[in-house]
Design an enzyme around this catalytic site. Structure first.
Site, PDB file in Angstrom:
ATOM      1  N   CYS A 136       0.848  -1.178   0.000  1.00 34.13           N
ATOM      2  CA  CYS A 136       0.000   0.000   0.000  1.00 34.13           C
ATOM      3  C   CYS A 136       0.892   1.238   0.000  1.00 34.13           C
ATOM      4  O   CYS A 136       2.111   1.185  -0.171  1.00 34.13           O
ATOM      5  CB  CYS A 136      -1.005  -0.044   1.130  1.00 34.13           C
ATOM      6  SG  CYS A 136      -0.317  -0.401   2.727  1.00 34.13           S
ATOM      7  N   HIS A 273      -3.107   2.930  -6.819  1.00 34.74           N
ATOM      8  CA  HIS A 273      -1.983   2.246  -6.189  1.00 34.74           C
ATOM      9  C   HIS A 273      -0.780   3.172  -6.067  1.00 34.74           C
ATOM     10  O   HIS A 273      -0.486   3.925  -6.982  1.00 34.74           O
ATOM     11  CB  HIS A 273      -1.630   1.022  -7.040  1.00 34.74           C
ATOM     12  CG  HIS A 273      -0.656   0.091  -6.397  1.00 34.74           C
ATOM     13  ND1 HIS A 273      -0.738  -0.280  -5.075  1.00 34.74           N
ATOM     14  CD2 HIS A 273       0.428  -0.545  -6.893  1.00 34.74           C
ATOM     15  CE1 HIS A 273       0.255  -1.097  -4.795  1.00 34.74           C
ATOM     16  NE2 HIS A 273       0.978  -1.269  -5.881  1.00 34.74           N
ATOM     17  N   ASN A 294       7.464  -2.077  -6.807  1.00 34.07           N
ATOM     18  CA  ASN A 294       6.143  -2.393  -6.262  1.00 34.07           C
ATOM     19  C   ASN A 294       6.297  -2.993  -4.864  1.00 34.07           C
ATOM     20  O   ASN A 294       7.425  -3.169  -4.387  1.00 34.07           O
ATOM     21  CB  ASN A 294       5.422  -3.365  -7.213  1.00 34.07           C
ATOM     22  CG  ASN A 294       3.921  -3.353  -7.020  1.00 34.07           C
ATOM     23  OD1 ASN A 294       3.393  -2.709  -6.115  1.00 34.07           O
ATOM     24  ND2 ASN A 294       3.211  -4.074  -7.868  1.00 34.07           N
TER      25      ASN A 294
END
Ligand SMILES: *[C@@H]1O[C@H](CO)[C@@H](O)[C@H](O)[C@H]1NC(C)=O
Length: 330
Positions: A136, A273, A294
């Protein structure tokens, strides 16, 4: 005559039966090998299903995803590949709901208008890679903060995402259900710093703030600034100087199963995101890309990273990568 005709009919019928039977057999073989693939996948990722019905349901989703991935790769018309990863038993809807934990900036308070210290940068290197030098939303905030800390102190310190998840209670950044990197930077500024990953390790769920660790500061930042929106050129100047928190739309199936190569879509610009732009470059065939970190583990993408096409026609950038970027300042 009649009996020859009858014989032909019986032979034809026999042929049809043989063809049907072999189809059923090959389908059974295919199903058996898919069952085995699923079993191996379960073992690899340590999945536990609560009962046989759940396992059956997950097997069907897994099958659908395997077919999607196989046909995508077989088409061979994209510069990137997909693979069966940790998320292969989730529908795209479930994946969207469980992974992103990011709220659209529209819903959040307007942060102060900040200057862009790299606006007058004229020369940038042809490629940049902060990995070598150095969810997150919390992962993006922390990665960008680790980047600026390393640039200013020379020390590579792994900082605590969990502190942000647990302790940043400004109402908008509540744990993993939502948040925005800029508010994460603001928390670190107000708190006077952030502790280490080792002191306050990631748990993957919201917890109670550990105030003792919250008070221990391994790194601090003094401010944060926004990259002018909708300009990949501005983003380039920024990434040439430090890792940058960026927002993207990451909810499509191609993103879910991205494995390697330069990602060229499918995606839109509904930002959902938070990730970190940690470099850029150009492939040997001349495709320009952003190197993006990521937070979905190393089994996803290129060891947890994705290369995303850079300098596209749309000013928003691929998946909206140039729309909402920010960085901490020392
Ligand atoms: C960029 O250059 C302009 C014109 O010289 C100047 O006014 C501005 O302050 C500079 N911006 C930064 C961030 O240094």
């Amino acid at each position: 005559m009649a009996s020859t005709h009858q014989g032909q009919c019986i032979f034809a019928l026999f042929l049809i039966l043989v063809v049907l039977a072999s189809q059923v057999m090959s389908r059974n073989l295919h199903d058996a090998s898919l069952t085995q693939t699923h079993e191996e996948w379960i073992a690899k990722y340590g999945k536990v299903y609560k009962d046989a019905a759940e396992k059956e349901r997950r097997f069907n989703i897994f099958n659908g995803n395997v077919k999607f991935i196989e046909s995508f790769n077989a088409a061979g018309n994209r510069p990137y590949k997909l693979s069966i990863n940790e998320f292969a038993d989730q529908t795209n809807e479930e994946f969207k709901a469980s992974r992103n934990g990011y709220r659209s900036p529209r819903l959040l308070r307007i942060t102060k208008e900040a200057s862009f210290r790299y606006e007058n940068v004229t020369a940038v290197p042809a490629s940049m890679d902060w990995i070598k030098k150095g969810s997150c939303w919390a992962f993006s905030t922390v990665a960008a903060t680790e980047g600026i800390t390393q640039l200013t102190t020379g020390k590579l310190i792994s900082l605590s995402e969990q502190e942000l998840v647990d302790c940043d209670n400004n109402g908008e950044d509540q744990g993993c259900e939502g948040g925005l990197m800029e508010n994460g930077f603001e928390f670190i500024i107000q708190n006077g710093g952030i502790t280490t990953e080792a002191n306050y390790p990631y748990q993957g769920a919201d917890g109670t703030c550990n105030t003792k660790e919250e008070a221990s500061h391994a790194a601090k930042i003094n401010g944060y600034e926004k990259v002018p929106a909708n300009s990949e050129n501005a983003l380039l100047k920024a990434v040439a100087n430090q890792p940058i928190s960026v927002s993207i739309e990451a909810s499509g199936s191609a993103f879910q199963f991205y494995s390697s190569g330069v990602f060229t879509g499918e995606c839109g610009t509904m930002l959902d995101h938070g990730v970190t732009a940690v470099g850029y470059g150009t492939t040997s065939d001349g495709t320009k890309y952003w190197l993006v970190k990521n937070s979905w583990g190393t089994s996803w993408g290129e060891e947890g990273y994705i290369r995303m096409q850079r300098d596209i026609k749309a000013k928003e950038g691929l998946c909206g990568i140039a729309m909402d970027s920010s960085y901490p300042t020392a």
